[in-house]
Scaffold this motif. Structure first.
Motif, PDB file in Angstrom:
ATOM      1  N   UNK A  44       0.827  -1.246  -0.060  1.00  0.00           N
ATOM      2  CA  UNK A  44      -0.110   0.069  -0.095  1.00  0.00           C
ATOM      3  C   UNK A  44       0.841   1.314  -0.160  1.00  0.00           C
ATOM      4  N   UNK A  45       0.561   2.143  -0.821  1.00  0.00           N
ATOM      5  CA  UNK A  45       1.332   3.393  -0.907  1.00  0.00           C
ATOM      6  C   UNK A  45       0.398   4.603  -0.373  1.00  0.00           C
ATOM      7  N   UNK A  46       0.810   5.280   0.651  1.00  0.00           N
ATOM      8  CA  UNK A  46       0.113   6.148   1.343  1.00  0.00           C
ATOM      9  C   UNK A  46       0.077   7.687   0.702  1.00  0.00           C
ATOM     10  N   UNK A  47      -1.159   8.372   0.631  1.00  0.00           N
ATOM     11  CA  UNK A  47      -1.109   9.479  -0.264  1.00  0.00           C
ATOM     12  C   UNK A  47      -0.108  10.283   0.350  1.00  0.00           C
ATOM     13  N   UNK A  48      -0.187  10.642   1.722  1.00  0.00           N
ATOM     14  CA  UNK A  48       0.732  11.767   2.481  1.00  0.00           C
ATOM     15  C   UNK A  48       1.539  10.792   3.508  1.00  0.00           C
ATOM     16  N   UNK A  49       2.619  11.141   3.749  1.00  0.00           N
ATOM     17  CA  UNK A  49       3.561  10.674   4.938  1.00  0.00           C
ATOM     18  C   UNK A  49       2.892  10.333   6.024  1.00  0.00           C
ATOM     19  N   UNK A  50       2.053  11.095   6.522  1.00  0.00           N
ATOM     20  CA  UNK A  50       1.237  11.254   7.899  1.00  0.00           C
ATOM     21  C   UNK A  50      -0.093  10.391   7.700  1.00  0.00           C
ATOM     22  N   UNK A  51      -0.318  10.135   6.668  1.00  0.00           N
ATOM     23  CA  UNK A  51      -1.719   9.419   6.102  1.00  0.00           C
ATOM     24  C   UNK A  51      -1.811   7.953   6.991  1.00  0.00           C
ATOM     25  N   UNK A  52      -3.019   7.925   7.479  1.00  0.00           N
ATOM     26  CA  UNK A  52      -2.927   6.302   8.359  1.00  0.00           C
ATOM     27  C   UNK A  52      -3.023   5.070   7.143  1.00  0.00           C
ATOM     28  N   UNK A  53      -2.501   4.004   7.598  1.00  0.00           N
ATOM     29  CA  UNK A  53      -2.514   2.974   6.545  1.00  0.00           C
ATOM     30  C   UNK A  53      -3.874   2.066   7.011  1.00  0.00           C
ATOM     31  N   UNK A  54      -4.624   1.731   5.973  1.00  0.00           N
ATOM     32  CA  UNK A  54      -5.875   0.843   6.090  1.00  0.00           C
ATOM     33  C   UNK A  54      -5.532  -0.316   6.899  1.00  0.00           C
ATOM     34  N   UNK A  55      -6.366  -0.497   7.716  1.00  0.00           N
ATOM     35  CA  UNK A  55      -6.291  -1.827   8.707  1.00  0.00           C
ATOM     36  C   UNK A  55      -5.906  -2.905   7.808  1.00  0.00           C
ATOM     37  N   UNK A  56      -6.333  -3.392   6.623  1.00  0.00           N
ATOM     38  CA  UNK A  56      -6.420  -4.240   5.798  1.00  0.00           C
ATOM     39  C   UNK A  56      -4.780  -4.678   5.304  1.00  0.00           C
ATOM     40  N   UNK A  57      -4.176  -3.229   5.359  1.00  0.00           N
ATOM     41  CA  UNK A  57      -2.763  -3.476   4.843  1.00  0.00           C
ATOM     42  C   UNK A  57      -1.649  -3.511   6.140  1.00  0.00           C
ATOM     43  N   UNK A  58      -2.265  -3.368   7.274  1.00  0.00           N
ATOM     44  CA  UNK A  58      -0.976  -3.015   8.431  1.00  0.00           C
ATOM     45  C   UNK A  58      -0.308  -4.305   8.628  1.00  0.00           C
ATOM     46  N   UNK A  59      -0.828  -5.435   8.768  1.00  0.00           N
ATOM     47  CA  UNK A  59       0.067  -6.551   8.859  1.00  0.00           C
ATOM     48  C   UNK A  59      -0.063  -7.414   7.456  1.00  0.00           C
ATOM     49  N   UNK A  60      -0.516  -7.056   6.338  1.00  0.00           N
ATOM     50  CA  UNK A  60      -0.561  -7.843   5.075  1.00  0.00           C
ATOM     51  C   UNK A  60       0.677  -8.210   4.510  1.00  0.00           C
ATOM     52  N   UNK A  61       1.003  -9.332   4.519  1.00  0.00           N
ATOM     53  CA  UNK A  61       2.068  -9.669   3.546  1.00  0.00           C
ATOM     54  C   UNK A  61       1.955  -9.525   2.066  1.00  0.00           C
ATOM     55  N   UNK A  62       3.061  -9.469   1.356  1.00  0.00           N
ATOM     56  CA  UNK A  62       3.120  -8.887  -0.013  1.00  0.00           C
ATOM     57  C   UNK A  62       2.421  -9.896  -0.555  1.00  0.00           C
ATOM     58  N   UNK A  63       2.705 -11.220  -0.521  1.00  0.00           N
ATOM     59  CA  UNK A  63       2.005 -12.356  -1.111  1.00  0.00           C
ATOM     60  C   UNK A  63       1.468 -13.311   0.184  1.00  0.00           C
ATOM     61  N   UNK A  64       0.527 -14.198  -0.136  1.00  0.00           N
ATOM     62  CA  UNK A  64      -0.133 -15.119   0.873  1.00  0.00           C
ATOM     63  C   UNK A  64       0.807 -15.936   1.409  1.00  0.00           C
ATOM     64  N   UNK A  65       0.518 -16.025   2.832  1.00  0.00           N
ATOM     65  CA  UNK A  65       1.653 -16.655   3.394  1.00  0.00           C
ATOM     66  C   UNK A  65       1.608 -18.268   3.176  1.00  0.00           C
TER      67      UNK A  65
END
Length: 90
Positions: A44-65
Motif C-alpha cells: 500500500x502506498x500512502x497519499x501523504x507521509x502522515x496518512x493512516x494505513x488502512x487496517x487490511x494493509x497493516x500486517x498484510x504480507x506482499x504475497x499470501x503466507x
C-alpha cells in the motif's frame, strides 16, 4: 528499509514471523520499475507521509503466507532435557 553501505540493493520479503520468503535484486532496476514491482507485490502506498494505513494493509504480507507443515518434536530447536552440555563457544 535498511541501508547497508557497499551492499547491492535488494528487496527482502519477510513473513509475519520475520522469516525470509524471497530476495529480489534491485541494482539493475530503475526507480519506476521498483515502484511498479512494489505495487504488483501488493504493498500500500500512502497519499501523504502522515496518512493512516488502512487496517487490511497493516500486517498484510506482499504475497499470501505459505502453508507451513506442523512442527514435529524431532524438529525442536531446544536440546533434550538430559543434555546438559554447554555450547563450546559460551
Amino acid at each position: 528499509m535498511k541501508h547497508l553501505p557497499g551492499a547491492d540493493p535488494e528487496l527482502v520479503l519477510l513473513s509475519h514471523r520475520y522469516e525470509e520468503l524471497e530476495r529480489i535484486p534491485l541494482s539493475d532496476m530503475t526507480r519506476e520499475e521498483i515502484n511498479q514491482l512494489v505495487q504488483e507485490l501488493g504493498f500500500y502506498r500512502k497519499e501523504m507521509p502522515d496518512a493512516p494505513v488502512p487496517e487490511e494493509f497493516r500486517f498484510a504480507p506482499a504475497r499470501p503466507l505459505p502453508t507451513l507443515p506442523p512442527r514435529h518434536a524431532a524438529d525442536s530447536r531446544t536440546p533434550p532435557k538430559g543434555d546438559k552440555k554447554e555450547h563450546p563457544d559460551l
